[in-house]
Design a protein around this motif. Structure first.
Motif, PDB file in Angstrom:
ATOM      1  N   ASN A  14       0.857  -1.180   0.000  1.00  0.00           N
ATOM      2  CA  ASN A  14       0.000   0.000   0.000  1.00  0.00           C
ATOM      3  C   ASN A  14       0.894   1.231   0.000  1.00  0.00           C
ATOM      4  N   TYR A  18      -4.927   5.231  -1.437  1.00  0.00           N
ATOM      5  CA  TYR A  18      -5.631   4.174  -2.178  1.00  0.00           C
ATOM      6  C   TYR A  18      -4.843   3.653  -3.379  1.00  0.00           C
ATOM      7  N   THR A  20      -1.650   1.075  -4.767  1.00  0.00           N
ATOM      8  CA  THR A  20      -0.779  -0.040  -4.432  1.00  0.00           C
ATOM      9  C   THR A  20       0.321  -0.152  -5.485  1.00  0.00           C
TER      10      THR A  20
END
Length: 89
Positions: A14, A18, A20
């Protein structure tokens, strides 16, 4: 007797906001059957190190201070040696 060993390692981290980052490494080699266990461990460690290195490099790139100018993102390094703090007398 020679055998082919293939090992891989992947990781998803992460990055915040939001987002990755996925990293994957795979390596293979042909070894004598007697060396298979040791070489398998070495290949796994190599793949793991490569993934960790790539994640670290990506994180450093993402965390670089950025400045926006007329809608364009400009990367720059912060230089604190010329910064003077407000001092109350």
């Amino acid at each position: 007797m020679n055998i082919e060993i293939s090992r891989s390692y992947s990781e998803k981290v992460n990055m915040g906001n939001y987002q990755t980052f996925d990293s994957f490494c795979s390596a293979k080699c042909e070894v004598d059957e007697k060396e298979a266990d040791q070489k398998s461990k070495e290949l796994y460690e190599f793949c793991k190190e490569q993934v960790k290195k790539e994640i670290k490099e990506h994180r450093e790139e993402v965390e670089k201070p950025k400045e926006e100018y007329q809608g364009l993102v400009i990367e720059k390094e912060l230089n604190f040696k010329d910064v003077k703090l407000n001092e109350s007398n």
